[in-house]
Design an enzyme around this catalytic site. Structure first.
Site: not given
Ligand code: IDP
Length: 151
Positions: A9, A49, A57, A85, A91, A102, A112, A115, A126
């Site tokens: 990212k 997404y 968010f 993963r 996450t 991460r 973070n 992805h 994707e």
């Molecule tokens: P992942 O990236 O580990 O698969 P997901 O739950 O699919 O996790 O969330 C997608 C992305 O959304 C995360 O990587 C993160 O960048 C963002 N995200 C998730 N939760 C939050 C939040 O509470 N605030 C802001 N961004 C968030």
């Protein structure tokens, strides 16, 4: 063999982490199949997404993803989706184990670093979104026999 979609990212690119992240995937034994440094349009970020469209968010997430260059990649290996993963980590980087990407390079969930697809179906969707049909196994982007006729 399985393929998965991975994307560094904008925060990862800004922090100069493309090299260290490539190294971790290569050291683990994944084979790099596709890689593209690019800026993504709002529309593509929203499609990527789409499962989070209703989340509070979502707007912040899409703005962040379009704030700079991303490095989109396809990696291949046995059980690639789950293995990637594990390498990436939890996450929320605050909860990610040291030794994971991460866990080592970030502290906040909104930024973070990276992805990785969460299922084989997501990976297919994707890879199609970012690389089109070129990223599908068994569809070479050129015919190797043609190389013989090159000058
Ligand atoms: P992942 O990236 O580990 O698969 P997901 O739950 O699919 O996790 O969330 C997608 C992305 O959304 C995360 O990587 C993160 O960048 C963002 N995200 C998730 N939760 C939050 C939040 O509470 N605030 C802001 N961004 C968030």
């Amino acid at each position: 063999m399985e393929r998965t979609f991975v994307m560094i990212k904008p925060d990862g690119v800004r922090k100069g982490l493309i090299g260290p992240i490539l190294t971790r995937f290569e050291q683990k034994g994944f084979k790099l199949q596709e890689m593209k440094l690019m800026r993504i349009e709002r529309d593509k970020a929203e499609q990527h997404y789409q499962e989070h469209r209703e989340k509070a968010f979502f707007g912040e997430l899409v703005s962040f993803l379009t704030s700079g260059q991303v490095c989109a990649m396809v990696w291949e290996g046995p059980n690639a989706v789950a293995a990637a993963r594990l390498l990436i980590g939890h996450t929320n980087p605050a909860n990610a184990a040291p030794g994971t990407i991460r866990g080592d390079f970030a502290l906040e969930v909104a930024e973070n670093i990276i992805h990785g697809s969460d299922s084989a179906e997501s990976a297919d969707r994707e890879m199609e979104l970012f690389f089109g049909t070129d990223a599908k196994p068994g569809i070479p982007s050129f015919d190797v026999d043609e190389l013989d006729s090159y000058p």
